[in-house]
Design an enzyme around this catalytic site. Sequence first.
Site, PDB file in Angstrom:
ATOM      1  N   CYS A 175      88.660  55.538   2.025  1.00 48.98           N
ATOM      2  CA  CYS A 175      89.354  56.875   2.430  1.00 48.98           C
ATOM      3  C   CYS A 175      89.566  57.788   1.149  1.00 48.98           C
ATOM      4  O   CYS A 175      90.266  57.813   0.285  1.00 48.98           O
ATOM      5  CB  CYS A 175      90.880  56.764   2.841  1.00 48.98           C
ATOM      6  N   CYS A 185      92.465  59.930   0.912  1.00 49.29           N
ATOM      7  CA  CYS A 185      93.651  59.166   0.244  1.00 49.29           C
ATOM      8  C   CYS A 185      93.645  59.096  -1.017  1.00 49.29           C
ATOM      9  O   CYS A 185      94.441  59.146  -1.949  1.00 49.29           O
ATOM     10  CB  CYS A 185      93.712  57.818   0.884  1.00 49.29           C
ATOM     11  N   ASP A 186      92.275  58.318  -1.486  1.00 47.96           N
ATOM     12  CA  ASP A 186      92.212  58.309  -3.173  1.00 47.96           C
ATOM     13  C   ASP A 186      91.567  58.990  -4.089  1.00 47.96           C
ATOM     14  O   ASP A 186      91.462  58.855  -5.115  1.00 47.96           O
ATOM     15  CB  ASP A 186      91.753  56.668  -3.038  1.00 47.96           C
TER      16      ASP A 186
END
Length: 317
Positions: free
Chosen positions: A139, A142-143
């Site tokens: 992701c 997300c990261d």
Amino acid sequence: MSDQVEKIAIIGSGPAGHTAAIYSARANLAPFMYEGYVMGGSAGGQLTTTTDVENYPGFPDGINGPEMMQLFRKQAERFGTKMVQEDVQEVDFSQRPFRIKGDKTEKLAHSVIICTGATARRMGVPNEEKLWNNGMSACAVCDGALPFFRNQPLMVIGGGDTACEEAMYLTKFGSKVYMVHRRDELRASKIMAERTLKNEKIEMVWDSVLIDSIGTDFLTGARIQNVKTKEEKEIELAGLFYAIGHVPNTKIFQGQIDLDETGYIKVKPGTQETSCEGVFAAGDVHDHKYRQAVTAAGTGCAAALEVERWLAAQGIE
Ligand code: NDP
């Protein structure tokens, strides 16, 4: 099987499940939640397998994924959610109340909210397990913004819309982004493909597959093989992101409710209602587009409000 009929059974304990639980518990509906073990990786869903969550509003300094899910859980418990750490093995939506069979228990419920999420596909290359969350992730949204990816070479695997979106997103942070695709043509929609190919920070690596992730404690590179020439090369990297699709956790619902051609639960437009009256869905199990904790929580809330109204209309308060 216990004779007691639950008003609401919630299957799954990610952001969607816990938000549905908080709302329905606060409406005095005493929801019964199957936290699950296996389908989303562990109880608490995909966030329990990530590190820092920096895009969930309300946490200006970020929060660790498992810690965040503990807070969700605590809040759901506080208002009276009943929880069992069991996977659901089987459901029968052809009878009313619905029948739900877990690992150890069998229950009846007037309504069900399915929040079983989706699982990101992995490739299973050497070192993947060890380097997961240590430079490897599924992701980018997300990261990708984490400090150790800043101004470093990054790589995305895949050729679909997600891969394009993630590669473009990562160009904001990385020094350059390699996009490795197993064919010589992108699967992504025309507009996304065009944008990706035009982006000067993205270097396409066509006809190639990842065969190894390299690193001791943290990812330092990847080994790539050209599928046509069989030539192998090593590329130095700080981050490696899989975007090879997700698999919705819907196996146990096949034949019970309508799924789309890729297995995601179909809901009626503008609602969380599935094709079976009294059964609702929320979170990644019905959403292949956004797949964010905050959107999952949003649809969990919507599902709980819809269930509350539906139960009231059935005379079940
Ligand atoms: P897709 O299934 O569309 O694409 C997966 C990609 O990964 C494909 O290019 C596929 O290659 C590749 N792949 C799959 N398995 C492997 C493997 N084992 N090794 C190497 N490569 C592999 O998934 P997406 O997540 O991209 O998209 C899912 C759905 O969500 C789509 O309908 C998409 O349109 C939609 N979506 C829409 C967005 C938007 O509208 N903004 C954003 C993101 C997704 P190959 O092409 O050879 O099969």
